[in-house]
Design a protein around this motif. Structure first.
Motif, PDB file in Angstrom:
ATOM      1  N   VAL A  62      37.986  60.869  11.879  1.00  9.67           N
ATOM      2  CA  VAL A  62      36.688  60.955  12.637  1.00  9.67           C
ATOM      3  C   VAL A  62      37.052  60.489  14.074  1.00  9.67           C
ATOM      4  CG1 VAL A  62      34.362  60.321  12.946  1.00  9.67           C
ATOM      5  CG2 VAL A  62      34.918  61.243  10.744  1.00  9.67           C
ATOM      6  N   LEU A  63      37.390  59.127  14.110  1.00 10.44           N
ATOM      7  CA  LEU A  63      37.659  58.373  15.367  1.00 10.44           C
ATOM      8  C   LEU A  63      38.515  58.945  16.300  1.00 10.44           C
ATOM      9  CD1 LEU A  63      37.274  54.796  13.957  1.00 10.44           C
ATOM     10  CD2 LEU A  63      35.463  55.987  15.217  1.00 10.44           C
ATOM     11  N   ASP A  64      39.499  59.513  15.699  1.00 10.56           N
ATOM     12  CA  ASP A  64      40.943  60.372  16.376  1.00 10.56           C
ATOM     13  C   ASP A  64      40.482  61.561  16.864  1.00 10.56           C
ATOM     14  OD1 ASP A  64      42.449  57.973  16.304  1.00 10.56           O
ATOM     15  OD2 ASP A  64      43.300  58.453  14.359  1.00 10.56           O
ATOM     16  N   LEU A  65      39.512  62.208  16.072  1.00  9.44           N
ATOM     17  CA  LEU A  65      39.277  63.718  16.578  1.00  9.44           C
ATOM     18  C   LEU A  65      38.620  63.513  17.827  1.00  9.44           C
ATOM     19  CD1 LEU A  65      38.900  66.624  16.292  1.00  9.44           C
ATOM     20  CD2 LEU A  65      36.939  66.127  14.863  1.00  9.44           C
ATOM     21  N   VAL A  66      37.557  62.365  17.710  1.00  6.80           N
ATOM     22  CA  VAL A  66      36.612  62.021  19.244  1.00  6.80           C
ATOM     23  C   VAL A  66      37.632  61.662  20.379  1.00  6.80           C
ATOM     24  CG1 VAL A  66      35.136  60.163  19.963  1.00  6.80           C
ATOM     25  CG2 VAL A  66      34.695  61.303  17.732  1.00  6.80           C
ATOM     26  N   ARG A  67      38.765  60.846  19.917  1.00  5.09           N
ATOM     27  CA  ARG A  67      39.618  60.505  21.009  1.00  5.09           C
ATOM     28  C   ARG A  67      40.361  62.028  21.379  1.00  5.09           C
ATOM     29  NH1 ARG A  67      42.374  55.444  17.843  1.00  5.09           N
ATOM     30  NH2 ARG A  67      41.754  53.917  19.154  1.00  5.09           N
ATOM     31  N   ALA A  68      40.814  62.916  20.591  1.00 12.83           N
ATOM     32  CA  ALA A  68      41.486  64.181  20.819  1.00 12.83           C
ATOM     33  C   ALA A  68      40.344  64.955  21.715  1.00 12.83           C
ATOM     34  CB  ALA A  68      41.786  64.874  19.811  1.00 12.83           C
TER      35      ALA A  68
END
Length: 357
Positions: free
Chosen positions: A145-151
């Motif tokens: 979740v958190l890395d999709l937000v970053r992406a």
């Protein structure tokens, strides 16, 4: 990680080896797609990005990012989906492109309110050759979740300004949402989290597995054992399986949720060397560490549940509410006179309202 199996015909989802120096959230592949189930869409992208396993190993993950045609809120809503399966073509980013995603209605509600929406597929679901999906592994789910937000922030840099994010999910998705919120200060402190809405949260796996065992939801228990065994591959968790279980676990790892529920409705003892695998010392330790409600959440949290929930008892949601209260989290609780699926539908509008406000 083990060597990836051959990819399917869609090369976009093929495994990409990434090194330890690759930044979490780095976009590895991206392509524009159509999402026929959704209205008020400006653009949509399937994304493969870098993330981390429960143990911090770099691994690719996939998801989808969708922008609304209406004026944007300049905030991204990470919608955390329900259990779709352990393998095969059942990842949300694939089903939305196919026009067959069962939770498309909830995504549409967010788009109509001006949210940019990101939907993570989950670790080892979507990207081929890494399965089975790390189902119920809270830290791994939070990372995706958190890395999709970053992406998504990098993807949208030239189109719009995304200054904050929020998380929403129900059932397994609710579990993912609160795990992401609890991990955010440590794993992604640069993100501004504005709110969390989580329904029927599976907060305590050890108390849930015996409740599901032997009923129509037994397959979820077996899927959980498979997912957690993959997430904690350094521990010989599969030693609890009997010969039949070892064979069936290999088969189940490539199936979608509906097939798993139909095929594996026997008690877990049918597949294991003991009737209560959750009491095995190794499993007891893993399940105890997969409990939500142990970390402070910096943003307001809205928890909701159905009083007639036959899958996740409302008492589990109330216990999580009490834990967050004791930690000083800004949390509220709403219980609807409804079933598991009924509360998901009834509670959606209030969840969107609270997150938007």
């Amino acid at each position: 990680m083990t060597e990836p199996a051959p990819a399917d015909d869609d090369g976009f989802y093929a495994y990409i080896p990434i090194g330890p120096r690759t930044s979490p959230g780095k976009i590895l592949r991206v392509r524009t797609i159509r999402v026929p189930q959704l209205q008020r869409v400006k653009r949509a992208w399937q994304v493969v990005y870098s993330t981390r396993t429960s143990l911090g190993e770099p691994v690719p993950a996939s998801g989808i990012v969708i922008t609304p045609s209406s004026k944007s809120l300049n905030s991204l809503l990470a919608y955390c989906p329900a259990f779709h399966g352990l393998g095969g073509r059942c990842a949300p980013s694939q089903l939305l492109a196919d026009g067959s995603e069962p939770e498309a209605g909830f995504v549409s509600m967010a788009l109509e309110r001006g949210w940019t929406v990101g939907v993570p597929d989950g670790l080892c679901l979507g990207v081929t050759g890494l399965g089975p999906h790390h189902f119920l592994a809270g830290r791994a789910a939070a990372h995706t979740v958190l890395d999709l937000v970053r992406a998504a922030q990098d993807l949208l840099l030239l189109e719009s300004s995304v200054t904050s994010c929020a998380f929403w999910g129900y059932g397994v998705g609710g579990r993912t949402a609160v795990w992401a919120a609890e991990q955010q200060p440590r794993y992604a402190p640069e993100l501004h989290l504005s709110g969390v809405a989580a329904g029927a949260v599976i907060a305590n796996l050890r108390s849930l597995l015996p409740r599901l065992d032997g009923g129509i939801w037994s397959g979820l228990g077996l899927a959980g054992l498979i997912g957690l065994s993959r997430a904690y591959a350094q521990i010989p968790l599969n030693q609890i399986l009997n010969q039949t279980g070892q064979w069936e676990v290999q088969r189940a790892g490539s199936l979608n949720a509906a097939t798993i529920l139909v095929s594996y409705n026997a008690p877990l003892g049918h597949w294991c060397n003991r009737p209560d695998p959750w009491n095995d010392p190794r499993w007891y330790h893993i399940l105890a560490n997969e409990t939500a409600g142990r970390e402070f959440v910096r943003a307001p949290v809205h928890l909701y549940h159905g009083t007639e929930d036959s899958i996740v008892p409302a008492s589990m949601g109330q216990e999580l509410y009490a834990k967050y209260n004791s930690l000083g989290v800004d949390v509220n609780w709403h219980c609807y006179p409804a079933s598991h699926s009924g509360a998901a539908t009834i509670g959606a509008a209030e969840s969107i309202d609270r997150l938007t406000d």
